[in-house]
Design a protein around this motif. Structure first.
Motif, PDB file in Angstrom:
ATOM      1  N   LYS A   1      36.879  46.097  74.639  1.00 48.22           N
ATOM      2  CA  LYS A   1      38.165  46.568  75.154  1.00 48.22           C
ATOM      3  C   LYS A   1      39.129  46.965  74.062  1.00 48.22           C
ATOM      4  O   LYS A   1      39.893  47.908  74.205  1.00 48.22           O
ATOM      5  N   VAL A   2      39.133  46.229  72.983  1.00 49.07           N
ATOM      6  CA  VAL A   2      39.963  46.587  71.828  1.00 49.07           C
ATOM      7  C   VAL A   2      39.062  46.876  70.626  1.00 49.07           C
ATOM      8  O   VAL A   2      39.392  46.573  69.494  1.00 49.07           O
ATOM      9  N   GLY A   3      37.924  47.492  70.907  1.00 49.66           N
ATOM     10  CA  GLY A   3      36.949  47.802  69.869  1.00 49.66           C
ATOM     11  C   GLY A   3      37.309  49.059  69.089  1.00 49.66           C
ATOM     12  O   GLY A   3      38.253  49.786  69.411  1.00 49.66           O
ATOM     13  N   ILE A   4      36.533  49.297  68.076  1.00 50.94           N
ATOM     14  CA  ILE A   4      36.765  50.429  67.176  1.00 50.94           C
ATOM     15  C   ILE A   4      36.748  51.754  67.924  1.00 50.94           C
ATOM     16  O   ILE A   4      37.627  52.599  67.724  1.00 50.94           O
ATOM     17  N   LEU A   5      35.760  51.954  68.797  1.00 54.46           N
ATOM     18  CA  LEU A   5      35.678  53.238  69.514  1.00 54.46           C
ATOM     19  C   LEU A   5      36.885  53.458  70.421  1.00 54.46           C
ATOM     20  O   LEU A   5      37.395  54.577  70.535  1.00 54.46           O
ATOM     21  N   ARG A   6      37.367  52.408  71.059  1.00 59.07           N
ATOM     22  CA  ARG A   6      38.543  52.522  71.927  1.00 59.07           C
ATOM     23  C   ARG A   6      39.775  52.892  71.107  1.00 59.07           C
ATOM     24  O   ARG A   6      40.587  53.715  71.499  1.00 59.07           O
ATOM     25  N   LEU A   7      39.900  52.281  69.925  1.00 60.46           N
ATOM     26  CA  LEU A   7      41.042  52.571  69.063  1.00 60.46           C
ATOM     27  C   LEU A   7      40.988  53.995  68.509  1.00 60.46           C
ATOM     28  O   LEU A   7      42.013  54.674  68.420  1.00 60.46           O
ATOM     29  N   VAL A   8      39.792  54.462  68.164  1.00 67.99           N
ATOM     30  CA  VAL A   8      39.632  55.841  67.694  1.00 67.99           C
ATOM     31  C   VAL A   8      39.988  56.811  68.810  1.00 67.99           C
ATOM     32  O   VAL A   8      40.706  57.795  68.597  1.00 67.99           O
TER      33      VAL A   8
END
Length: 80
Positions: free
Chosen positions: A58-65
């Motif tokens: 949910k707050v992973g790298i891909l979501r942040l990108v």
């Protein structure tokens, strides 16, 4: 030398494949041995779920990108 986004995607794909392999070969097979009463020696293996959660959670790298890509003023600095 820096790792690129492409390398992150390659590593992510490898982690997903390893997770699937571990689930099928180790977890499911061992559960089947138990249900059938087959004697066997337990095989321990590293669970890479925390690594996958870091990348795809949910707050992973891909979501942040993705969040930075959709923001009008998104930037590399904003991601960091």
């Amino acid at each position: 030398e820096r790792n690129s986004f492409e390398q992150l995607c390659i590593n992510y794909a490898n982690e997903k494949l390893q997770h699937q392999f571990n689930r099928v070969v180790f977890s499911l097979e061992q559960a089947e041995y138990v249900s059938e009463g087959i004697e066997w020696a337990a095989v321990s293996f590293a669970d890479n779920t925390p690594t996958l959660q870091l990348i795809e959670g949910k707050v992973g790298i891909l979501r942040l990108v993705d969040e930075q890509c959709t923001m009008p003023a998104g930037s590399d600095e904003g991601f960091l």
